[in-house]
Design a protein around this motif. Structure first.
Motif, PDB file in Angstrom:
ATOM      1  N   VAL A  58       0.784  -1.170   0.018  1.00  0.00           N
ATOM      2  CA  VAL A  58      -0.015  -0.034  -0.059  1.00  0.00           C
ATOM      3  C   VAL A  58       1.018   1.138   0.093  1.00  0.00           C
ATOM      4  O   VAL A  58       0.834   2.142  -1.126  1.00  0.00           O
ATOM      5  CB  VAL A  58      -0.862   0.081   1.441  1.00  0.00           C
ATOM      6  CG1 VAL A  58      -1.937   1.410   1.258  1.00  0.00           C
ATOM      7  CG2 VAL A  58      -1.803  -1.332   1.130  1.00  0.00           C
ATOM      8  N   GLY A  59       1.743   1.546   0.881  1.00  0.00           N
ATOM      9  CA  GLY A  59       2.644   2.622   0.975  1.00  0.00           C
ATOM     10  C   GLY A  59       3.946   2.170   0.308  1.00  0.00           C
ATOM     11  O   GLY A  59       4.684   3.132   0.333  1.00  0.00           O
ATOM     12  N   ALA A  60       4.243   0.854   0.327  1.00  0.00           N
ATOM     13  CA  ALA A  60       5.609   0.679  -0.189  1.00  0.00           C
ATOM     14  C   ALA A  60       5.456  -0.693  -0.790  1.00  0.00           C
ATOM     15  O   ALA A  60       4.990  -1.781  -0.382  1.00  0.00           O
ATOM     16  CB  ALA A  60       6.832   0.493   0.842  1.00  0.00           C
ATOM     17  N   VAL A  61       6.318  -0.799  -2.067  1.00  0.00           N
ATOM     18  CA  VAL A  61       6.368  -2.174  -2.835  1.00  0.00           C
ATOM     19  C   VAL A  61       7.819  -2.503  -3.003  1.00  0.00           C
ATOM     20  O   VAL A  61       8.609  -1.639  -3.407  1.00  0.00           O
ATOM     21  CB  VAL A  61       5.670  -2.183  -4.056  1.00  0.00           C
ATOM     22  CG1 VAL A  61       5.732  -3.393  -4.805  1.00  0.00           C
ATOM     23  CG2 VAL A  61       3.982  -1.629  -3.803  1.00  0.00           C
ATOM     24  N   ILE A  82       4.536   6.039  -1.056  1.00  0.00           N
ATOM     25  CA  ILE A  82       3.302   5.995  -2.042  1.00  0.00           C
ATOM     26  C   ILE A  82       2.216   6.862  -1.356  1.00  0.00           C
ATOM     27  O   ILE A  82       1.675   6.397  -0.190  1.00  0.00           O
ATOM     28  CB  ILE A  82       2.779   4.629  -2.294  1.00  0.00           C
ATOM     29  CG1 ILE A  82       3.772   3.696  -3.092  1.00  0.00           C
ATOM     30  CG2 ILE A  82       1.408   4.660  -3.153  1.00  0.00           C
ATOM     31  CD1 ILE A  82       3.391   2.392  -3.402  1.00  0.00           C
ATOM     32  N   VAL A  83       2.038   7.868  -1.996  1.00  0.00           N
ATOM     33  CA  VAL A  83       1.048   8.980  -1.420  1.00  0.00           C
ATOM     34  C   VAL A  83      -0.282   8.887  -2.418  1.00  0.00           C
ATOM     35  O   VAL A  83      -0.031   8.889  -3.619  1.00  0.00           O
ATOM     36  CB  VAL A  83       1.433  10.205  -1.499  1.00  0.00           C
ATOM     37  CG1 VAL A  83       0.351  11.227  -0.754  1.00  0.00           C
ATOM     38  CG2 VAL A  83       2.790  10.256  -0.187  1.00  0.00           C
ATOM     39  N   ARG A  84      -1.323   8.516  -1.875  1.00  0.00           N
ATOM     40  CA  ARG A  84      -2.590   8.612  -2.831  1.00  0.00           C
ATOM     41  C   ARG A  84      -3.171   9.867  -2.705  1.00  0.00           C
ATOM     42  O   ARG A  84      -2.573  10.859  -2.470  1.00  0.00           O
ATOM     43  CB  ARG A  84      -3.519   7.544  -2.236  1.00  0.00           C
ATOM     44  CG  ARG A  84      -3.009   6.061  -2.465  1.00  0.00           C
ATOM     45  CD  ARG A  84      -2.673   5.871  -3.849  1.00  0.00           C
ATOM     46  NE  ARG A  84      -2.182   4.284  -4.125  1.00  0.00           N
ATOM     47  CZ  ARG A  84      -2.032   3.804  -5.231  1.00  0.00           C
ATOM     48  NH1 ARG A  84      -2.388   4.663  -6.172  1.00  0.00           N
ATOM     49  NH2 ARG A  84      -1.504   2.555  -5.296  1.00  0.00           N
ATOM     50  N   GLY A  85      -4.613  10.000  -3.076  1.00  0.00           N
ATOM     51  CA  GLY A  85      -5.416  11.443  -3.219  1.00  0.00           C
ATOM     52  C   GLY A  85      -5.028  12.054  -4.210  1.00  0.00           C
ATOM     53  O   GLY A  85      -4.830  11.563  -5.472  1.00  0.00           O
ATOM     54  N   GLY A  90       5.079   8.037  -5.968  1.00  0.00           N
ATOM     55  CA  GLY A  90       5.712   7.043  -5.172  1.00  0.00           C
ATOM     56  C   GLY A  90       7.289   7.735  -5.361  1.00  0.00           C
ATOM     57  O   GLY A  90       7.539   8.214  -6.408  1.00  0.00           O
ATOM     58  N   VAL A  91       8.286   7.035  -4.500  1.00  0.00           N
ATOM     59  CA  VAL A  91       9.626   7.389  -4.695  1.00  0.00           C
ATOM     60  C   VAL A  91      10.347   6.159  -4.815  1.00  0.00           C
ATOM     61  O   VAL A  91      10.286   5.033  -4.234  1.00  0.00           O
ATOM     62  CB  VAL A  91      10.216   8.112  -3.418  1.00  0.00           C
ATOM     63  CG1 VAL A  91      11.528   8.264  -3.587  1.00  0.00           C
ATOM     64  CG2 VAL A  91       9.376   9.289  -3.118  1.00  0.00           C
ATOM     65  N   ARG A 120      -0.047  -0.355 -12.936  1.00  0.00           N
ATOM     66  CA  ARG A 120      -0.882  -1.392 -11.867  1.00  0.00           C
ATOM     67  C   ARG A 120      -1.346  -0.587 -10.691  1.00  0.00           C
ATOM     68  O   ARG A 120      -2.002  -0.879 -10.146  1.00  0.00           O
ATOM     69  CB  ARG A 120       0.122  -2.567 -11.621  1.00  0.00           C
ATOM     70  CG  ARG A 120       0.376  -3.404 -12.978  1.00  0.00           C
ATOM     71  CD  ARG A 120      -0.598  -4.256 -13.477  1.00  0.00           C
ATOM     72  NE  ARG A 120      -0.674  -5.454 -12.495  1.00  0.00           N
ATOM     73  CZ  ARG A 120       0.329  -6.440 -12.248  1.00  0.00           C
ATOM     74  NH1 ARG A 120       1.527  -6.610 -13.177  1.00  0.00           N
ATOM     75  NH2 ARG A 120       0.266  -7.520 -11.552  1.00  0.00           N
ATOM     76  N   LEU A 121      -0.277   0.254 -10.018  1.00  0.00           N
ATOM     77  CA  LEU A 121      -0.561   0.993  -9.088  1.00  0.00           C
ATOM     78  C   LEU A 121      -1.351   2.393  -9.354  1.00  0.00           C
ATOM     79  O   LEU A 121      -1.793   2.987  -8.356  1.00  0.00           O
ATOM     80  CB  LEU A 121       0.760   1.178  -8.232  1.00  0.00           C
ATOM     81  CG  LEU A 121       1.761   0.105  -7.844  1.00  0.00           C
ATOM     82  CD1 LEU A 121       2.601   0.634  -6.963  1.00  0.00           C
ATOM     83  CD2 LEU A 121       0.904  -0.802  -6.967  1.00  0.00           C
ATOM     84  N   GLY A 122      -1.409   2.781 -10.422  1.00  0.00           N
ATOM     85  CA  GLY A 122      -2.267   3.987 -10.862  1.00  0.00           C
ATOM     86  C   GLY A 122      -1.472   5.233 -10.278  1.00  0.00           C
ATOM     87  O   GLY A 122      -2.260   6.295 -10.446  1.00  0.00           O
ATOM     88  N   LEU A 123      -0.119   5.206 -10.230  1.00  0.00           N
ATOM     89  CA  LEU A 123       0.616   6.438  -9.796  1.00  0.00           C
ATOM     90  C   LEU A 123       0.555   7.454 -11.041  1.00  0.00           C
ATOM     91  O   LEU A 123       0.886   6.999 -12.179  1.00  0.00           O
ATOM     92  CB  LEU A 123       1.895   6.129  -9.193  1.00  0.00           C
ATOM     93  CG  LEU A 123       1.937   5.198  -8.065  1.00  0.00           C
ATOM     94  CD1 LEU A 123       3.280   5.080  -7.460  1.00  0.00           C
ATOM     95  CD2 LEU A 123       1.070   5.865  -6.958  1.00  0.00           C
TER      96      LEU A 123
END
Length: 174
Positions: A58-61, A82-85, A90-91, A120-123
């Motif tokens: 969620v916050g990291a892969v 990983i930041v949503r909204g 992600g970094v 896949r993550l939608g970033l």
């Protein structure tokens, strides 16, 4: 259940897992001079367990870049913070492992990780923080189309020292 996330021409990207501990630590040890002072990776079983625990999907892969031929790990790639909204960013963190460094495997692996982040993550945005002087890392992100956005003094603490970093980013313009 397959752990492969995506497959390229010469490498595949998959989640790092507990079974990787022995080989991962062996490769980190063999690559310690290559990594210093750019990145500090787990060097013990306890550090590896803590490293794995960070990756909640969620916050990291956390991923490893593996050779399609033979399956050995050529390096690692993480998508952290990983930041949503309204951010959707992600970094990236990444490092090559000897004896596979310098052969283009990490360029392909990081490109696969960026595609994974976007598709896949939608970033919308992927960032990479790189220490000045890390020419190999700068060349890698430049090849992938990242742009340099700025400089941050004493930005990240690595190996007990606050280190300057250049900030690079790539956005998904789809």
């Amino acid at each position: 259940m397959s752990v492969e996330l995506t497959v390229g021409t010469r490498v595949l990207l998959r989640r790092v897992r507990a079974e990787d501990e022995g080989r991962f630590l062996e490769l980190v040890e063999a690559s310690s001079e290559l990594h210093r002072p750019w990145v500090a990776l787990p060097r013990s079983a306890a550090e590896f367990a803590a490293y794995l625990a960070r990756f909640d999907q969620v916050g990291a892969v956390g991923m490893v870049v593996c050779l399609r031929e033979g399956g050995d790990m050529a390096g690692m790639v993480n998508i952290n913070e990983i930041v949503r909204g309204s951010y959707q960013r992600g970094v990236l963190g990444y490092a090559a492992f000897l004896p596979h460094a310098g052969r283009g495997y990490m360029s392909e692996g990081v490109a696969l990780a960026v595609r994974y982040a976007f598709d896949r993550l939608g970033l919308h945005r992927v960032e990479a923080d790189i220490q000045p002087g890390n020419a190999a890392s700068v060349r890698l992100v430049e090849r992938l189309g990242f742009r340099r956005e700025g400089f941050s003094p004493a930005y990240i603490k690595i190996d007990g020292m606050w280190r300057d970093h250049e900030r690079w980013a790539l956005t998904n313009e789809v």
